[in-house]
Design an enzyme around this catalytic site. Sequence first.
Site, PDB file in Angstrom:
ATOM      1  N   CYS A   1      -0.728   3.958  -6.357  1.00  0.00           N
ATOM      2  CA  CYS A   1      -1.693   3.404  -5.413  1.00  0.00           C
ATOM      3  C   CYS A   1      -1.965   2.014  -5.943  1.00  0.00           C
ATOM      4  O   CYS A   1      -2.266   1.854  -7.137  1.00  0.00           O
ATOM      5  CB  CYS A   1      -2.985   4.227  -5.406  1.00  0.00           C
ATOM      6  SG  CYS A   1      -4.325   3.389  -4.529  1.00  0.00           S
TER       7      CYS A   1
ATOM      8  N   CYS B   1       0.875  -1.171   0.000  1.00  0.00           N
ATOM      9  CA  CYS B   1       0.000   0.000   0.000  1.00  0.00           C
ATOM     10  C   CYS B   1       0.911   1.219   0.000  1.00  0.00           C
ATOM     11  O   CYS B   1       1.761   1.365   0.895  1.00  0.00           O
ATOM     12  CB  CYS B   1      -0.854  -0.036   1.273  1.00  0.00           C
ATOM     13  SG  CYS B   1      -1.829   1.449   1.527  1.00  0.00           S
TER      14      CYS B   1
HETATM   15  N1  DGL Z   1      -4.015   0.817  -2.176  1.00  0.00           N
HETATM   16  C1  DGL Z   1      -3.494   1.770  -1.277  1.00  0.00           C
HETATM   17  C2  DGL Z   1      -2.348   2.563  -1.827  1.00  0.00           C
HETATM   18  O1  DGL Z   1      -1.529   1.956  -2.514  1.00  0.00           O
HETATM   19  C3  DGL Z   1      -4.433   2.556  -0.414  1.00  0.00           C
HETATM   20  C4  DGL Z   1      -5.650   3.100  -0.965  1.00  0.00           C
HETATM   21  C5  DGL Z   1      -6.574   3.612   0.127  1.00  0.00           C
HETATM   22  O2  DGL Z   1      -6.905   2.825   0.990  1.00  0.00           O
HETATM   23  O3  DGL Z   1      -6.926   4.794   0.087  1.00  0.00           O
HETATM   24  O4  DGL Z   1      -2.195   3.723  -1.570  1.00  0.00           O
END
Ligand code: DGL
Length: 280
Positions: free
Chosen positions: A203, A72
Amino acid sequence: MKNPIGICDSGSGGLTILETLAKALPKQSFIYLGDHKRAPYGHRSEEEILKFTIELVETLFKKGCKLVIVACNTASAVALRQIQEKWLPKHYPDHRTLGVLVPMVEALTGLEWDRYNPGISHVPQKNLAVFATQKTVDSGAYPHQVRLRVPNFQVIQQACPGLVNAIENNAREAELKALVSACCKKLSGQMFGEKLDVVFLGCTHYPLVENLFRDCLPETVEILSQPKIVSASLKVYLKKHPEFKGGEKQTLEFLTTGNPENLGHLEKFLHKSSPPFKKN
Ligand code: DGL
């Protein structure tokens, strides 16, 4: 399951990383944990993101993972350093956590993280853009780390409000298209006519709709694949640290803090059918 590697994310985004890792390391077992109950993280406070990320990492440690990939960008940008420098040495000194920011910065700059040459100036100027959550954008982690190493790279950031939520909530294609197209338009407004060279989807949810980004961006723009870059970097790490490798036969386990019944729509985004999530 012998020596599984843990992968965690706020929700389904880390599956983009897991899918590539599972192919690149066909004998390695993995346990995935998505915090679907509390996703998205992108608008939460730094304290919350740190607390939630520690909880995810610890859950995976307790399930036998000695190495956890925080798949993440938001958590990697906001919380990982504190986890690695303060929490881990105190509570789990023999365990490790890796994130997705370091491999991306290495790939963008062509320089190893801790062997960089600040002030390097012979690299030709490039315009890079990162699409990310508001929290990752606010952290400034990507532009800061890239420009620390290669000051003549320009890094433009663009948040995509609502996109993670829309993906998690099984939004219709038209809604996803509209969200992606709006953030590509905003990015183009930040370029003031300058040519964009490289884009990356900072993301882990966004590669699930990479085709929509591709349709909205100029054909000449290269889109870097974070899952491929993270996966190549983990392979190198495991060569140096074979103690974290495990198994002869791959097993994949999928856990969620949310309701597994709500995750059936993921097959629309992933190359395989929806993973069989179990409630953690
Ligand atoms: N998938 C995550 C990222 O890479 C987080 C997205 C979220 O929960 O806002 O930032």
